[in-house]
Design an enzyme around this catalytic site. Structure first.
Site, PDB file in Angstrom:
ATOM      1  N   HIS A 148      38.427  11.041  28.598  1.00 15.43           N
ATOM      2  CA  HIS A 148      38.344  12.500  28.589  1.00 15.43           C
ATOM      3  C   HIS A 148      37.442  13.065  29.688  1.00 15.43           C
ATOM      4  O   HIS A 148      37.839  13.965  30.429  1.00 15.43           O
ATOM      5  CB  HIS A 148      37.810  12.994  27.244  1.00 15.43           C
ATOM      6  CG  HIS A 148      38.647  12.594  26.072  1.00 15.43           C
ATOM      7  ND1 HIS A 148      40.024  12.486  26.118  1.00 15.43           N
ATOM      8  CD2 HIS A 148      38.296  12.285  24.791  1.00 15.43           C
ATOM      9  CE1 HIS A 148      40.480  12.142  24.928  1.00 15.43           C
ATOM     10  NE2 HIS A 148      39.451  12.011  24.117  1.00 15.43           N
ATOM     11  N   ASP A 167      35.839   5.345  24.722  1.00 17.39           N
ATOM     12  CA  ASP A 167      36.512   6.366  23.930  1.00 17.39           C
ATOM     13  C   ASP A 167      36.467   7.733  24.592  1.00 17.39           C
ATOM     14  O   ASP A 167      37.399   8.534  24.439  1.00 17.39           O
ATOM     15  CB  ASP A 167      35.881   6.448  22.541  1.00 17.39           C
ATOM     16  CG  ASP A 167      36.659   7.338  21.585  1.00 17.39           C
ATOM     17  OD1 ASP A 167      37.902   7.284  21.608  1.00 17.39           O
ATOM     18  OD2 ASP A 167      36.026   8.088  20.818  1.00 17.39           O
ATOM     19  N   LYS A 202      44.348  20.611  26.368  1.00 10.91           N
ATOM     20  CA  LYS A 202      43.594  21.750  25.848  1.00 10.91           C
ATOM     21  C   LYS A 202      43.861  22.992  26.693  1.00 10.91           C
ATOM     22  O   LYS A 202      43.956  22.928  27.920  1.00 10.91           O
ATOM     23  CB  LYS A 202      42.096  21.426  25.835  1.00 10.91           C
ATOM     24  CG  LYS A 202      41.699  20.435  24.755  1.00 10.91           C
ATOM     25  CD  LYS A 202      40.221  20.113  24.834  1.00 10.91           C
ATOM     26  CE  LYS A 202      39.773  19.306  23.632  1.00 10.91           C
ATOM     27  NZ  LYS A 202      39.757  20.079  22.389  1.00 10.91           N
ATOM     28  N   LYS A 211      45.110   6.865  24.422  1.00 13.15           N
ATOM     29  CA  LYS A 211      44.010   6.345  25.233  1.00 13.15           C
ATOM     30  C   LYS A 211      43.105   5.481  24.343  1.00 13.15           C
ATOM     31  O   LYS A 211      43.133   5.630  23.104  1.00 13.15           O
ATOM     32  CB  LYS A 211      43.237   7.495  25.893  1.00 13.15           C
ATOM     33  CG  LYS A 211      42.663   8.538  24.908  1.00 13.15           C
ATOM     34  CD  LYS A 211      41.314   8.144  24.387  1.00 13.15           C
ATOM     35  CE  LYS A 211      40.775   9.097  23.355  1.00 13.15           C
ATOM     36  NZ  LYS A 211      39.606   8.572  22.650  1.00 13.15           N
TER      37      LYS A 211
END
Length: 486
Positions: A259, A254, A201, A167
């Site tokens: 995320h 980012d 995760k 990503k």
């Protein structure tokens, strides 16, 4: 040479006795950007962990790629420092078995000049025999994705291969469309693995499992019982080792569009038809289409003081190192519930938390309960943890209430064998499981949500390192407050 490596019929003795998945067969991994920072910190340690857990194919080789020239032994020496720095020091026998499978193809890789890649990969494939699977991992900036993909197609390395993209997949709504067309002109969708390691995760996966498997959680999961949601990922770290990448990317690209949006989708998605990959992907991507485009007036951007002094950062850089945003999800379940997303560099603490702040129940104690009570939280850091804050009577003669906390570390569960996210996701690529990867329709929706912010960003406020970011972020969430740093 590759001809002497990889012809092992059984895993070496240093591997753990963990149960193996069915062997996916001989595999050649090609790691583009193999000498970069992310490869050093995340990807190469993940390969070493996969090897020690016995989760790689019995026959495998890894070919690193970069613009510079490097002998195989030099690359092995470079990789040797990785487990030492980011994990336990490898025993000599373990390292020797791992190292013999590592090779390097220098000179870059493009449509016009493949460098030494074709020769090294050809030797690797021949040494394994049987038409080994090719897995390409593009651990490079997104600006390089299209060119490398076209080069894979031109030089015959795309047919039947699986290709992993780091990503962010694109840098804007328009850039995503151009990149998506370029990639899919070479590859079929089932070959493409767009990675977002937060989806790998352990606790992120538990967000949906615990919700759908436990009636108490399922009953409270929605606007009737949830006042707001906080997804908070502050970081104490700076950007010293990756200044060039970060100054071209920033916190919004980012972290926020990648995320945090994906975690918000995990929280907000409707129950999937099943836990099969296609159904999980469909449920997650469907709810992203319900995200309301961000209003720049509901976003706070910041840059820590001293950022421009970091080597590799432009002297007049206006890059954001902090973002806090109020996100609205216009689905029947979540309409009217604000999702507060926050992340930044050089903040007061490092955490990764998702918190559902429950509505205060009506009754005799209404208006008298502490704000931090009635919160269900998930720590996404490490192996994951579930935390619940409740109101209880303090033992004693008076009717005094207090907040009590209960925590369940997921690593404490019987026979737990938690895997770091990159380990899990690379293993999923090997087995062909795409459930924890992103899909183009969901990414297109995410870029649409971010487009107003990227087109008309608010001014960037300075904040001191070690703080919780600009003061405007506290005002964004009023009359509530951030659970971290309150």
């Amino acid at each position: 040479t590759p001809a002497t490596a990889g012809r092992t019929s059984a895993p070496p003795a240093w591997r753990s006795a963990a149960p193996r998945s069915p062997d996916p067969g001989p595999t050649v991994f090609v790691l583009f950007g193999a000498t970069g920072d992310l490869a050093r910190r995340m990807v190469l340690p993940a390969f070493y962990r996969l090897a020690t857990e016995g989760l790689l194919p019995r026959q495998w080789l890894l070919v690193g790629n970069g613009r510079g020239e490097m002998a195989h032994e030099e690359f092995r020496a470079h990789v040797h420092n990785v487990p030492t720095e980011f994990g336990p020091h490898p025993p000599q026998g373990a390292w020797d078995s791992f190292a013999q499978r590592l090779f390097f193809a220098g000179g870059g890789f493009s449509t016009g000049d493949p460098g030494s890649m074709l020769d090294v990969v050809a030797r690797a494939r021949a040494s394994l025999g049987g038409g080994p699977q090719l897995v390409h991992y593009l651990d490079v900036p997104p600006v390089a994705f299209a060119g490398l993909t076209k080069a894979l197609g031109k030089h015959g390395l795309a047919t039947g291969a699986r290709v992993v993209y780091e990503k962010p997949f694109g840098t804007s709504q328009r850039d995503f469309r151009v990149l998506d067309r370029a990639v899919r002109s070479v590859l079929e969708e089932q070959q493409i693995y767009r990675i977002d390691h937060f989806l790998g995760k352990e606790a992120t996966q538990d967000l949906h499992l615990l919700r759908f498997a436990n009636g108490s959680f399922a009953a409270m999961w929605g606007r009737e019982h949830v006042e707001s949601v906080q997804i908070d990922v502050p970081e104490k770290l700076g950007i010293t080792d990756r200044a060039g990448f970060y100054d071209a990317t920033g916190a919004v690209l980012d972290m926020l569009v990648t995320h945090l949006f994906q975690v918000a989708a995990k929280v907000a998605m409707e129950p999937p038809a099943s836990f099969a990959a296609a159904d999980l992907l469909a449920a997650r991507e469907k709810v992203i289409k319900c995200f309301r485009p961000l209003d720049p007036r509901e976003v706070v951007l910041g840059q820590f003081a001293g950022y421009r002094d970091v080597p590799g950062v432009a002297a007049r850089s206006s890059r954001d190192t902090f973002v806090a945003a109020r996100l609205w999800i216009d689905s029947a379940r979540w309409r009217g519930v604000p999702f507060y997303l926050r992340t930044g560099k050089r903040l007061a603490a490092t955490r990764q938390r998702v918190s559902l702040i429950l509505r205060e129940p009506a009754g005799p104690l209404a208006g008298q309960l502490p704000r931090e009570a009635n919160v269900l939280s998930f720590s996404l850091a490490g192996d994951g943890e579930i935390d619940l804050s409740l109101v209880a009577k303090r033992p004693g003669p008076e009717l005094d209430v207090d907040t009590v906390h209960a925590s369940i570390p997921l690593s404490s569960l019987d026979r737990a064998n938690p895997l770091p996210p990159y380990v899990r996701l690379i293993h999923d690529v090997l087995t062909g499981d795409r459930s924890l990867f992103t899909r183009p329709d969901g990414l297109a929706a995410a870029w649409k949500v971010a487009d107003p912010l990227l087109s008309n960003p608010p001014s960037i406020a300075s904040y001191p390192p070690g703080s919780w970011g600009p003061a405007q972020a506290r005002k964004l969430i009023e009359p509530g407050r951030w659970l971290l740093g309150q």
